[in-house]
Design a protein around this motif. Sequence first.
Motif, PDB file in Angstrom:
ATOM      1  N   ARG A   1      -3.861  -7.377   2.548  1.00  0.00           N
ATOM      2  CA  ARG A   1      -4.369  -6.728   3.764  1.00  0.00           C
ATOM      3  C   ARG A   1      -4.340  -7.730   4.924  1.00  0.00           C
ATOM      4  O   ARG A   1      -5.355  -8.105   5.492  1.00  0.00           O
ATOM      5  CB  ARG A   1      -5.771  -6.193   3.520  1.00  0.00           C
TER       6      ARG A   1
ATOM      7  N   GLU B   1      -3.480  -7.339   7.854  1.00  0.00           N
ATOM      8  CA  GLU B   1      -3.834  -6.819   9.172  1.00  0.00           C
ATOM      9  C   GLU B   1      -5.268  -7.190   9.556  1.00  0.00           C
ATOM     10  O   GLU B   1      -5.656  -7.062  10.717  1.00  0.00           O
ATOM     11  CB  GLU B   1      -3.657  -5.299   9.216  1.00  0.00           C
ATOM     12  N   PHE B   2      -6.053  -7.669   8.576  1.00  0.00           N
ATOM     13  CA  PHE B   2      -7.416  -8.108   8.844  1.00  0.00           C
ATOM     14  C   PHE B   2      -7.471  -9.636   8.888  1.00  0.00           C
ATOM     15  O   PHE B   2      -6.672 -10.326   8.247  1.00  0.00           O
ATOM     16  CB  PHE B   2      -8.376  -7.592   7.769  1.00  0.00           C
TER      17      PHE B   2
ATOM     18  N   GLN C   1      -8.486 -13.031   7.794  1.00  0.00           N
ATOM     19  CA  GLN C   1      -8.895 -13.540   6.484  1.00  0.00           C
ATOM     20  C   GLN C   1      -9.986 -14.607   6.659  1.00  0.00           C
ATOM     21  O   GLN C   1      -9.737 -15.810   6.636  1.00  0.00           O
ATOM     22  CB  GLN C   1      -7.685 -14.129   5.750  1.00  0.00           C
TER      23      GLN C   1
ATOM     24  N   VAL D   1     -10.297  -7.486  13.079  1.00  0.00           N
ATOM     25  CA  VAL D   1     -11.484  -7.267  12.250  1.00  0.00           C
ATOM     26  C   VAL D   1     -11.466  -8.214  11.050  1.00  0.00           C
ATOM     27  O   VAL D   1     -10.432  -8.348  10.382  1.00  0.00           O
ATOM     28  CB  VAL D   1     -11.541  -5.805  11.760  1.00  0.00           C
TER      29      VAL D   1
ATOM     30  N   LEU E   1     -11.866  -9.573   7.295  1.00  0.00           N
ATOM     31  CA  LEU E   1     -11.650  -8.920   6.009  1.00  0.00           C
ATOM     32  C   LEU E   1     -12.977  -8.566   5.344  1.00  0.00           C
ATOM     33  O   LEU E   1     -13.085  -7.541   4.659  1.00  0.00           O
ATOM     34  CB  LEU E   1     -10.837  -9.837   5.090  1.00  0.00           C
TER      35      LEU E   1
ATOM     36  N   GLU F   1     -15.516  -7.415   6.704  1.00  0.00           N
ATOM     37  CA  GLU F   1     -16.067  -6.220   7.333  1.00  0.00           C
ATOM     38  C   GLU F   1     -15.100  -5.045   7.269  1.00  0.00           C
ATOM     39  O   GLU F   1     -15.367  -3.991   7.857  1.00  0.00           O
ATOM     40  CB  GLU F   1     -16.418  -6.516   8.793  1.00  0.00           C
ATOM     41  N   ALA F   2     -13.984  -5.213   6.577  1.00  0.00           N
ATOM     42  CA  ALA F   2     -12.973  -4.159   6.504  1.00  0.00           C
ATOM     43  C   ALA F   2     -13.462  -3.012   5.632  1.00  0.00           C
ATOM     44  O   ALA F   2     -14.220  -3.222   4.677  1.00  0.00           O
ATOM     45  CB  ALA F   2     -11.678  -4.722   5.932  1.00  0.00           C
TER      46      ALA F   2
ATOM     47  N   GLU G   1     -13.464  -0.115   2.750  1.00  0.00           N
ATOM     48  CA  GLU G   1     -12.982  -0.191   1.375  1.00  0.00           C
ATOM     49  C   GLU G   1     -11.559   0.361   1.280  1.00  0.00           C
ATOM     50  O   GLU G   1     -11.239   1.406   1.843  1.00  0.00           O
ATOM     51  CB  GLU G   1     -13.908   0.589   0.451  1.00  0.00           C
ATOM     52  N   GLU G   2     -10.740  -0.362   0.594  1.00  0.00           N
ATOM     53  CA  GLU G   2      -9.326   0.018   0.487  1.00  0.00           C
ATOM     54  C   GLU G   2      -9.158   1.214  -0.447  1.00  0.00           C
ATOM     55  O   GLU G   2      -9.759   1.269  -1.518  1.00  0.00           O
ATOM     56  CB  GLU G   2      -8.511  -1.166  -0.044  1.00  0.00           C
TER      57      GLU G   2
END
Length: 243
Positions: A124, A126-127, A129, A170, A172, A174-175, A177-178
């Motif tokens: 992920r 896009e968030f 890390q 944002v 990770l 605080e992302a 849930e996948e």
Amino acid sequence: ELVAVLGFTKGGTREIGIYNVATGKCLNEMEVEGDSAAMMPHFDLDTKLLYVASVGFPSVQFFLLSTEAPFVEQLSRFKSQHDFKGFVMAPKVECDVRKVEVNVGWQLAKNEIKSISFKVPRKRAEFFQDDLFVPTASPAAFMGSVEWFSQKHAEKEGPVYVSLQPNGMVPLSEAPEEKLTERQMKYQQRKEEAKAPKAKGFLGHESDGEVRQHFKQLAELMDTNSNPWDAQGEDQEDSDWSD
């Protein structure tokens, strides 16, 4: 309390030693592959990774340092097309965190200077890390020479730390849930089915293995030297069977 020392043994072997400063005791040693070439180390305080390049070799070895046993672990390595003549790291603020670039190195080769990007594969990306990119020391000078020689360093708390998080990215942690993929859902279903209690058979067993073990134990209890179908009663005369 701990310090990592890189050097050579009496036999010429290259090693990393982890020492307790207070006691002087060596807590662990690990050999660094290669011959007697000079080592060019760089320690990343944020990720606790030690990068070791060697003069005349085309690779950089990675080691993970820790304050707990075993204190040093060997990881993978980076291989270049050219031998190293020199090796330095750029300030951490130059890393492209959007590409999960944890360090940028510069290799001095025979006829060129090459940039090396050290990246960590993340699903992920896009968030931000935030487990990898903790607040890092600012490359700005902590103080000037006049302040240092005036003992002003005793009045300051320490270096200034800056965040590497880009605006609008944002973390990770605080992302949301996948969502599981179809393959992941099937795998999760198989795990739940494996944990579910199985139906018991007539003998109270839950698997073929338990049935085989049951009959194996029965066979061990039987006397294998006798025929179980032989008559076990006393000898009778023919007249005993007559009317």
